[in-house]
Scaffold this active site. Sequence first.
Site, PDB file in Angstrom:
ATOM      1  N   ASN A  75       0.876  -1.179   0.000  1.00  0.00           N
ATOM      2  CA  ASN A  75       0.000   0.000   0.000  1.00  0.00           C
ATOM      3  C   ASN A  75       0.912   1.228   0.000  1.00  0.00           C
ATOM      4  O   ASN A  75       1.542   1.535   1.012  1.00  0.00           O
ATOM      5  CB  ASN A  75      -0.870  -0.061   1.265  1.00  0.00           C
ATOM      6  CG  ASN A  75      -1.883   1.061   1.327  1.00  0.00           C
ATOM      7  OD1 ASN A  75      -1.899   1.957   0.468  1.00  0.00           O
ATOM      8  ND2 ASN A  75      -2.713   1.028   2.338  1.00  0.00           N
TER       9      ASN A  75
ATOM     10  N   ARG B 290      -2.720  -2.107  -3.347  1.00  0.00           N
ATOM     11  CA  ARG B 290      -3.967  -1.402  -3.057  1.00  0.00           C
ATOM     12  C   ARG B 290      -3.988  -0.098  -3.870  1.00  0.00           C
ATOM     13  O   ARG B 290      -3.024   0.666  -3.844  1.00  0.00           O
ATOM     14  CB  ARG B 290      -4.029  -1.054  -1.567  1.00  0.00           C
ATOM     15  CG  ARG B 290      -5.270  -0.304  -1.250  1.00  0.00           C
ATOM     16  CD  ARG B 290      -5.264   0.246   0.142  1.00  0.00           C
ATOM     17  NE  ARG B 290      -6.513   0.974   0.333  1.00  0.00           N
ATOM     18  CZ  ARG B 290      -6.755   1.708   1.387  1.00  0.00           C
ATOM     19  NH1 ARG B 290      -5.882   1.824   2.347  1.00  0.00           N
ATOM     20  NH2 ARG B 290      -7.896   2.336   1.490  1.00  0.00           N
TER      21      ARG B 290
ATOM     22  N   HIS C 218     -12.924   3.198   0.302  1.00  0.00           N
ATOM     23  CA  HIS C 218     -12.977   2.154   1.352  1.00  0.00           C
ATOM     24  C   HIS C 218     -13.744   0.915   0.894  1.00  0.00           C
ATOM     25  O   HIS C 218     -14.242   0.149   1.723  1.00  0.00           O
ATOM     26  CB  HIS C 218     -13.684   2.657   2.625  1.00  0.00           C
ATOM     27  CG  HIS C 218     -12.973   3.745   3.358  1.00  0.00           C
ATOM     28  ND1 HIS C 218     -13.652   4.799   3.929  1.00  0.00           N
ATOM     29  CD2 HIS C 218     -11.667   3.951   3.613  1.00  0.00           C
ATOM     30  CE1 HIS C 218     -12.793   5.607   4.520  1.00  0.00           C
ATOM     31  NE2 HIS C 218     -11.568   5.113   4.340  1.00  0.00           N
TER      32      HIS C 218
ATOM     33  N   HIS D 197     -17.594   2.615   8.036  1.00  0.00           N
ATOM     34  CA  HIS D 197     -16.130   2.582   8.194  1.00  0.00           C
ATOM     35  C   HIS D 197     -15.718   3.941   8.748  1.00  0.00           C
ATOM     36  O   HIS D 197     -15.723   4.953   8.044  1.00  0.00           O
ATOM     37  CB  HIS D 197     -15.451   2.303   6.846  1.00  0.00           C
ATOM     38  CG  HIS D 197     -13.957   2.271   6.947  1.00  0.00           C
ATOM     39  ND1 HIS D 197     -13.205   1.128   6.747  1.00  0.00           N
ATOM     40  CD2 HIS D 197     -13.074   3.242   7.259  1.00  0.00           C
ATOM     41  CE1 HIS D 197     -11.930   1.414   6.936  1.00  0.00           C
ATOM     42  NE2 HIS D 197     -11.821   2.693   7.231  1.00  0.00           N
ATOM     43  N   LEU D 198     -15.352   3.957  10.031  1.00  0.00           N
ATOM     44  CA  LEU D 198     -15.067   5.227  10.703  1.00  0.00           C
ATOM     45  C   LEU D 198     -13.624   5.220  11.212  1.00  0.00           C
ATOM     46  O   LEU D 198     -13.319   4.595  12.233  1.00  0.00           O
ATOM     47  CB  LEU D 198     -16.047   5.430  11.872  1.00  0.00           C
ATOM     48  CG  LEU D 198     -17.539   5.215  11.537  1.00  0.00           C
ATOM     49  CD1 LEU D 198     -18.390   5.305  12.798  1.00  0.00           C
ATOM     50  CD2 LEU D 198     -18.017   6.215  10.502  1.00  0.00           C
ATOM     51  N   GLY D 199     -12.751   5.873  10.463  1.00  0.00           N
ATOM     52  CA  GLY D 199     -11.350   5.987  10.879  1.00  0.00           C
ATOM     53  C   GLY D 199     -10.930   7.430  10.703  1.00  0.00           C
ATOM     54  O   GLY D 199     -11.728   8.330  10.953  1.00  0.00           O
TER      55      GLY D 199
ATOM     56  N   GLY E  78     -10.278   8.621   7.746  1.00  0.00           N
ATOM     57  CA  GLY E  78     -11.259   8.832   6.690  1.00  0.00           C
ATOM     58  C   GLY E  78     -12.490   8.026   7.069  1.00  0.00           C
ATOM     59  O   GLY E  78     -12.364   6.976   7.709  1.00  0.00           O
TER      60      GLY E  78
ATOM     61  N   ARG F 179     -11.161  16.295   7.267  1.00  0.00           N
ATOM     62  CA  ARG F 179     -11.940  16.598   6.047  1.00  0.00           C
ATOM     63  C   ARG F 179     -13.347  17.062   6.398  1.00  0.00           C
ATOM     64  O   ARG F 179     -13.958  16.546   7.331  1.00  0.00           O
ATOM     65  CB  ARG F 179     -12.024  15.344   5.162  1.00  0.00           C
ATOM     66  CG  ARG F 179     -10.700  14.967   4.557  1.00  0.00           C
ATOM     67  CD  ARG F 179     -10.783  13.641   3.809  1.00  0.00           C
ATOM     68  NE  ARG F 179      -9.850  12.683   4.351  1.00  0.00           N
ATOM     69  CZ  ARG F 179      -9.785  11.403   4.013  1.00  0.00           C
ATOM     70  NH1 ARG F 179     -10.608  10.924   3.114  1.00  0.00           N
ATOM     71  NH2 ARG F 179      -8.900  10.605   4.559  1.00  0.00           N
TER      72      ARG F 179
ATOM     73  N   ASP G  81      -7.674  13.726  16.072  1.00  0.00           N
ATOM     74  CA  ASP G  81      -7.783  12.392  16.651  1.00  0.00           C
ATOM     75  C   ASP G  81      -8.924  12.353  17.667  1.00  0.00           C
ATOM     76  O   ASP G  81      -8.955  13.155  18.613  1.00  0.00           O
ATOM     77  CB  ASP G  81      -6.449  12.031  17.324  1.00  0.00           C
ATOM     78  CG  ASP G  81      -6.400  10.563  17.697  1.00  0.00           C
ATOM     79  OD1 ASP G  81      -7.242  10.109  18.498  1.00  0.00           O
ATOM     80  OD2 ASP G  81      -5.516   9.863  17.183  1.00  0.00           O
TER      81      ASP G  81
ATOM     82  N   GLY H 278     -10.913   2.552  13.125  1.00  0.00           N
ATOM     83  CA  GLY H 278     -10.408   2.932  14.451  1.00  0.00           C
ATOM     84  C   GLY H 278     -11.491   3.478  15.367  1.00  0.00           C
ATOM     85  O   GLY H 278     -11.569   3.123  16.556  1.00  0.00           O
ATOM     86  N   ILE H 279     -12.352   4.340  14.837  1.00  0.00           N
ATOM     87  CA  ILE H 279     -13.426   4.919  15.654  1.00  0.00           C
ATOM     88  C   ILE H 279     -14.581   3.925  15.793  1.00  0.00           C
ATOM     89  O   ILE H 279     -15.073   3.671  16.901  1.00  0.00           O
ATOM     90  CB  ILE H 279     -13.920   6.240  15.013  1.00  0.00           C
ATOM     91  CG1 ILE H 279     -12.787   7.274  14.968  1.00  0.00           C
ATOM     92  CG2 ILE H 279     -15.121   6.792  15.770  1.00  0.00           C
ATOM     93  CD1 ILE H 279     -13.095   8.513  14.142  1.00  0.00           C
TER      94      ILE H 279
ATOM     95  N   GLU I  74      -8.460  -5.033   5.475  1.00  0.00           N
ATOM     96  CA  GLU I  74      -8.385  -4.744   4.042  1.00  0.00           C
ATOM     97  C   GLU I  74      -7.268  -5.543   3.374  1.00  0.00           C
ATOM     98  O   GLU I  74      -7.418  -6.009   2.247  1.00  0.00           O
ATOM     99  CB  GLU I  74      -8.162  -3.242   3.825  1.00  0.00           C
ATOM    100  CG  GLU I  74      -9.413  -2.436   4.153  1.00  0.00           C
ATOM    101  CD  GLU I  74      -9.142  -0.975   4.401  1.00  0.00           C
ATOM    102  OE1 GLU I  74      -8.489  -0.656   5.415  1.00  0.00           O
ATOM    103  OE2 GLU I  74      -9.568  -0.145   3.590  1.00  0.00           O
TER     104      GLU I  74
HETATM  105  P1  ADP Z   1      -7.011   5.293   9.238  1.00  0.00           P
HETATM  106  O1  ADP Z   1      -8.216   5.785   8.500  1.00  0.00           O
HETATM  107  O2  ADP Z   1      -5.835   6.202   9.105  1.00  0.00           O
HETATM  108  O3  ADP Z   1      -6.704   3.831   8.999  1.00  0.00           O
HETATM  109  P2  ADP Z   1      -7.912   4.431  11.857  1.00  0.00           P
HETATM  110  O4  ADP Z   1      -8.893   3.448  11.321  1.00  0.00           O
HETATM  111  O5  ADP Z   1      -6.730   3.911  12.595  1.00  0.00           O
HETATM  112  O6  ADP Z   1      -7.419   5.451  10.754  1.00  0.00           O
HETATM  113  O7  ADP Z   1      -8.716   5.415  12.820  1.00  0.00           O
HETATM  114  C1  ADP Z   1      -8.149   6.515  13.473  1.00  0.00           C
HETATM  115  C2  ADP Z   1      -9.173   7.082  14.449  1.00  0.00           C
HETATM  116  O8  ADP Z   1      -9.558   6.030  15.329  1.00  0.00           O
HETATM  117  C3  ADP Z   1      -8.640   8.209  15.298  1.00  0.00           C
HETATM  118  O9  ADP Z   1      -9.579   9.277  15.356  1.00  0.00           O
HETATM  119  C4  ADP Z   1      -8.496   7.577  16.666  1.00  0.00           C
HETATM  120  O10 ADP Z   1      -8.760   8.502  17.683  1.00  0.00           O
HETATM  121  C5  ADP Z   1      -9.559   6.518  16.655  1.00  0.00           C
HETATM  122  N1  ADP Z   1      -9.166   5.456  17.604  1.00  0.00           N
HETATM  123  C6  ADP Z   1      -8.211   4.530  17.444  1.00  0.00           C
HETATM  124  N2  ADP Z   1      -8.079   3.772  18.567  1.00  0.00           N
HETATM  125  C7  ADP Z   1      -8.982   4.251  19.441  1.00  0.00           C
HETATM  126  C8  ADP Z   1      -9.348   3.907  20.775  1.00  0.00           C
HETATM  127  N3  ADP Z   1      -8.757   2.897  21.427  1.00  0.00           N
HETATM  128  N4  ADP Z   1     -10.351   4.639  21.351  1.00  0.00           N
HETATM  129  C9  ADP Z   1     -10.966   5.635  20.694  1.00  0.00           C
HETATM  130  N5  ADP Z   1     -10.660   6.014  19.433  1.00  0.00           N
HETATM  131  C10 ADP Z   1      -9.692   5.332  18.830  1.00  0.00           C
END
Ligand code: ADP
Length: 398
Positions: free
Chosen positions: A7, A90, A179, A207-209, A211, A240, A282, A330-331, A383
């Site tokens: 990637n 990817r 995604h 899908h909440l990260g 992005g 964003r 974050d 991540g979220i 992924e």
């Molecule tokens: P990416 O899209 O870069 O792959 P991720 O899926 O890792 O990102 O998501 C990042 C987000 O997930 C950040 O806002 C981070 O705060 C949140 N996150 C990751 N771990 C935790 C956790 N243990 N508790 C709360 N939020 C988290």
Amino acid sequence: MLILVVNTGSSSLKYQLINMEDGSVSAKGLCERIGIGGHIKHTASDGRVYEADRTMTNHEQAMEAVIELLTGKEYGVISDPDEIDAIAHRVVQGAEVFPKPVILDEEKIQRIYDLGEIAPLHNYAAAQGMWACRKCFGDKPMVAVFDTSFHQTMPPKAYMYALPYEYYEKYQVRKYGAHGTSHRFVSDRVAVLENKDKKDLKIITCHLGNGCSITAIKDGKCIDTSMGFTPLDGFMMGTRSGTLDPSALTYIAEKENLSPADINNICNKKSGMLGISGVSNDNRDIGAAAAAGNERAQLATDMQRYQILKFVGQYIAAMNGVDAIAFTGGIGENDPELREYVCENLTFLGVKIDKDLNKLRGREVKISTDESGVDVFVIPTNEELAIARDTKEIVSKL
Ligand code: ADP
């Protein structure tokens, strides 16, 4: 079969060597600051870790470093690069040109590079990664898997923008989504957990990260998704803005004398959770600031949750119902309060979650109760494994 999943970003290269017998990861790592210095972290499956600064002027040098680590005595997991059967790349944007994964040849790599015109942050780098692998691995099979492929089943009424039609014809300006590999992986898992054919389910995947995107999946196919022409569309993310009234942007551009590139930068890098909270992009930092009484951090949190809820609501209407909602990223995997907020606002559908199960983080779990009108899941995405599986399928037929 061993597949190396690559990637590539403009200054980074992430990799995972996946053993397709059981889907396990033999080694993984990240090269960062390519072209502006260099740093590598490599982890073997038995826990051996190599981390160091190392100058890498381009992606080819990064790939050479990766091969050295994968085959080296101290941190290696294979003795020869030839043990790798195929390389999977990817790619963020496949547009209408690539509705499914493809075996790469020079012409296709060039086509992927050319699509950088509509995905400048991603596709140029992906093509660089492919050329680097070609130099390092010769004519070993290489496959490209596109984030947009899964969304190619959207009907025109979902993917067209109500702009003059000529812009679609001239420039292919339309919704492509992003995604897709994650939404597909997670919706496939939902069907397994439901013990049903995906064709018999209406699924919403969130899908909440950093992005974020939400997708509606009916009859096993994506019928709509929140990201658009680029991954800026949809709802607010780390940095964003998501969807907003375009007139707000032309108004600000005139007032502040900003160019289209400035606006692009503001909407992609300075907006979203960071722009509203002024604290961070974050969610962990923003949650802590909100808990300490920071009103703008609380506002960012409230906005994000409300916007997510509205997208879920839209897609329930678009599918005339929903059987399962899944959270990932991540979220999505780690924020029980966000999940609870969404579910509490869907009680009109009989949604009921088990608050103790909802507290679990980062694990595959059904958080809804048996009486719930809709099943709600947390499903960690993978992924890389999905990309490796697609690659195996194609390479096995060669
Ligand atoms: P990416 O899209 O870069 O792959 P991720 O899926 O890792 O990102 O998501 C990042 C987000 O997930 C950040 O806002 C981070 O705060 C949140 N996150 C990751 N771990 C935790 C956790 N243990 N508790 C709360 N939020 C988290």
